[in-house]
Design an enzyme around this catalytic site. Structure first.
Site, PDB file in Angstrom:
ATOM      1  N   ARG A 262      35.713   6.123 -26.668  1.00 34.60           N
ATOM      2  CA  ARG A 262      36.411   5.920 -27.935  1.00 34.60           C
ATOM      3  C   ARG A 262      35.969   4.607 -28.571  1.00 34.60           C
ATOM      4  O   ARG A 262      35.839   3.590 -27.885  1.00 34.60           O
ATOM      5  CB  ARG A 262      37.928   5.912 -27.720  1.00 34.60           C
ATOM      6  CG  ARG A 262      38.444   7.243 -27.184  1.00 34.60           C
ATOM      7  CD  ARG A 262      39.937   7.287 -27.035  1.00 34.60           C
ATOM      8  NE  ARG A 262      40.351   8.528 -26.402  1.00 34.60           N
ATOM      9  CZ  ARG A 262      41.608   8.839 -26.090  1.00 34.60           C
ATOM     10  NH1 ARG A 262      42.577   7.979 -26.353  1.00 34.60           N
ATOM     11  NH2 ARG A 262      41.896   9.991 -25.514  1.00 34.60           N
ATOM     12  N   ARG A 277      42.506  -1.108 -22.928  1.00 31.33           N
ATOM     13  CA  ARG A 277      41.969  -0.382 -24.085  1.00 31.33           C
ATOM     14  C   ARG A 277      40.447  -0.533 -24.078  1.00 31.33           C
ATOM     15  O   ARG A 277      39.903  -1.544 -24.489  1.00 31.33           O
ATOM     16  CB  ARG A 277      42.569  -0.946 -25.377  1.00 31.33           C
ATOM     17  CG  ARG A 277      42.398  -0.041 -26.589  1.00 31.33           C
ATOM     18  CD  ARG A 277      43.107  -0.618 -27.799  1.00 31.33           C
ATOM     19  NE  ARG A 277      44.539  -0.686 -27.590  1.00 31.33           N
ATOM     20  CZ  ARG A 277      45.389   0.325 -27.801  1.00 31.33           C
ATOM     21  NH1 ARG A 277      44.925   1.482 -28.233  1.00 31.33           N
ATOM     22  NH2 ARG A 277      46.678   0.168 -27.587  1.00 31.33           N
ATOM     23  N   GLU A 349      51.963   3.191 -22.245  1.00 33.00           N
ATOM     24  CA  GLU A 349      51.585   4.605 -22.179  1.00 33.00           C
ATOM     25  C   GLU A 349      50.512   4.841 -21.127  1.00 33.00           C
ATOM     26  O   GLU A 349      49.525   4.116 -21.052  1.00 33.00           O
ATOM     27  CB  GLU A 349      51.068   5.069 -23.539  1.00 33.00           C
ATOM     28  CG  GLU A 349      50.592   6.515 -23.550  1.00 33.00           C
ATOM     29  CD  GLU A 349      49.648   6.814 -24.704  1.00 33.00           C
ATOM     30  OE1 GLU A 349      48.874   7.779 -24.573  1.00 33.00           O
ATOM     31  OE2 GLU A 349      49.672   6.081 -25.711  1.00 33.00           O
ATOM     32  N   SER A 352      50.074  11.300 -22.395  1.00 31.07           N
ATOM     33  CA  SER A 352      50.642  11.872 -23.610  1.00 31.07           C
ATOM     34  C   SER A 352      50.462  13.376 -23.541  1.00 31.07           C
ATOM     35  O   SER A 352      49.326  13.861 -23.396  1.00 31.07           O
ATOM     36  CB  SER A 352      49.920  11.297 -24.841  1.00 31.07           C
ATOM     37  OG  SER A 352      50.560  11.658 -26.037  1.00 31.07           O
ATOM     38  N   ARG A 391      44.351   3.289 -16.467  1.00 29.11           N
ATOM     39  CA  ARG A 391      45.698   2.722 -16.597  1.00 29.11           C
ATOM     40  C   ARG A 391      46.496   2.908 -15.315  1.00 29.11           C
ATOM     41  O   ARG A 391      47.360   2.077 -14.987  1.00 29.11           O
ATOM     42  CB  ARG A 391      46.402   3.333 -17.803  1.00 29.11           C
ATOM     43  CG  ARG A 391      45.744   2.910 -19.117  1.00 29.11           C
ATOM     44  CD  ARG A 391      46.616   3.120 -20.324  1.00 29.11           C
ATOM     45  NE  ARG A 391      45.988   2.536 -21.505  1.00 29.11           N
ATOM     46  CZ  ARG A 391      46.598   2.353 -22.682  1.00 29.11           C
ATOM     47  NH1 ARG A 391      47.866   2.717 -22.815  1.00 29.11           N
ATOM     48  NH2 ARG A 391      45.957   1.805 -23.691  1.00 29.11           N
TER      49      ARG A 391
END
Length: 426
Positions: A262, A277, A349, A352, A391
């Site tokens: 990403r 991130r 988070e 999801s 994560r």
């Protein structure tokens, strides 16, 4: 993609849904464009009908010896063919304009999704587990990893730039162990089928799952015209692209452990330190393909599968329902699972899980047929992280840290670590 017929029949519902998402109304403009398309198709059909009639009349005129009439008709047919060709080109342009507009309209939230502007309006559903208490000041993962000599950011930046990480030794093995543990859990106990998928995909695949055309800046594009996947959801969901399944084949549940890529175009200044991130990270993805009656129950099932990962790892977490303003483009409803990070003193988070209804299926032309029914239906699609491996590594490091800087390996991961119980320097 939304059904144009539904939009025509429910313009108020569309605009109300867009308002909930913080977007401008669009129903009137879409319907006007669709009316233009319909009007043009009527004109084109009339031209084609007249061309067919004139072509038949040519033979009759010649048969009766009326050559002047035949010549006039031949000239008319020639003009009609040119008008039809121009009209077909116009039809293609109008179709492309309509498809482009529809492709940029987000999905319609379910009625029970909380209305809100951003993450501050998300609604907590439950908390599971108690955050650990330390008799020392909890450190963040990057401090722990660098002190162990097993996590490097400066060298990663020299190689690739910002938002990359090098893991070494037992931390690299711990990340691998997490991915293998998740795959074994989801395939062995949750009914998902492990699938190895392409990491490079075409435009059509990203269009099918909703990343294109609107979110191109969030992706990495190759010089050969392919895209690196931002999530295995893209490849896994497109497994049913342009297929018609039997209802008896559903549900289909698939999982994959892949790197994800990403650009983080909208994340400037956020989570700059550490590996929260990243441009490149590993994730175990869960995808379900269901019939329209089962998709909401499947969302609960998928979320429970992701939660089980954290339960087995002994990590405290909470589940929230995303509000309309924080929900993803293709989702009708989303649960976020947020894990407790002692170093930050907050929940972040880690998964999801979303139900998309037939939104992606329309973009992929993925259908199923029910025995005894003539009409085919669009499948319903769901996707979720089961969970983000990087994560999860952060969460394990911070929740299982010790005062001496070592990390206790959770019992669930020890079989994947050769029985290792403590990760320590040297």
């Amino acid at each position: 993609m939304l059904d144009i017929k539904w939009i025509r029949d429910n313009p108020g519902k569309l605009d109300a849904a867009l308002e909930k998402r913080g977007a401008s109304p669009a129903a009137t403009d879409i319907i006007k464009l669709d009316e233009r398309r319909r009007d043009h198709l009527k004109i084109l059909q009339d031209l084609q009908n007249r061309r067919n009639e004139a072509s038949k009349e040519i033979g009759k005129a010649k048969g009766s010896g009326d050559n002047a009439r035949a010549d006039a008709l031949i000239e008319e047919v020639g003009k009609l063919k040119a008008e039809i060709q121009d009209g077909e080109e116009t039809e293609r342009r109008i179709d492309a304009d309509l498809e482009d507009v529809l492709a940029r309209i987000p999905n319609v939230p379910l009625d029970d999704v909380p209305v809100g502007a951003d993450e501050a309006d998300n609604v907590e559903i439950r908390r599971i587990g108690e955050p650990p208490r330390f008799d020392f000041e909890a450190r963040e993962h990057f401090d722990i990893g660098e002190a162990l000599g097993m996590m490097e950011f400066e060298q990663a930046a020299k190689i690739s730039g910002a938002r990359f990480t090098i893991l070494k030794g037992q931390l690299a093995r711990l990340e691998r162990a997490l991915g293998q543990f998740m795959l074994d859990l989801h395939t062995g106990e949750h009914g998902y089928s492990e699938t190895a998928v392409p990491l490079l995909v075409r435009d059509e695949a990203l269009f099918g799952t909703g990343q294109l055309p609107k979110f191109a800046e969030d992706l990495f594009h190759t010089s050969e015209g392919r895209w690196l996947i931002p999530t295995a959801e893209v490849s896994l969901t497109n497994l049913v692209r342009e297929k018609t399944l039997d209802a008896a084949e559903l549900p289909i549940r698939v999982t994959a452990l892949t790197p994800c890529f990403r650009s983080e175009a909208g994340a400037a200044g956020r989570d700059q330190r550490g590996m929260l991130r990243q441009h490149q990270f590993y994730k175990v993805e869960l995808v379900s393909i269901t019939d329209e009656e089962s998709s909401l129950d499947e969302l609960e099932r998928m979320s429970a599968s992701a939660e089980e990962v954290l339960k087995r790892l002994g990590l405290a977490y909470r589940v929230v329902t995303l509000c309309t303003g924080d929900m993803g483009f293709g989702a009708r409803k989303t649960y976020d699972i947020e894990v407790w990070l002692p170093g930050q003193g907050t929940y972040r988070e880690i998964s999801s899980c979303s139900v998309c209804g037939d939104f992606q299926a329309r973009r992929m032309n993925a259908r199923y047929k029910v025995a005894g029914e003539k009409a085919q239906r669009f499948v319903h699609t769901l996707n979720g992280s089961g969970v983000a491996v990087g994560r999860a590594l952060i969460a394990v490091m911070e929740n299982y840290q010790n005062a001496d800087g070592s990390i206790t390996v959770p019992e669930a991961l020890r079989p994947y670590m050769g029985g290792l119980e403590i990760i320590a320097a040297g």
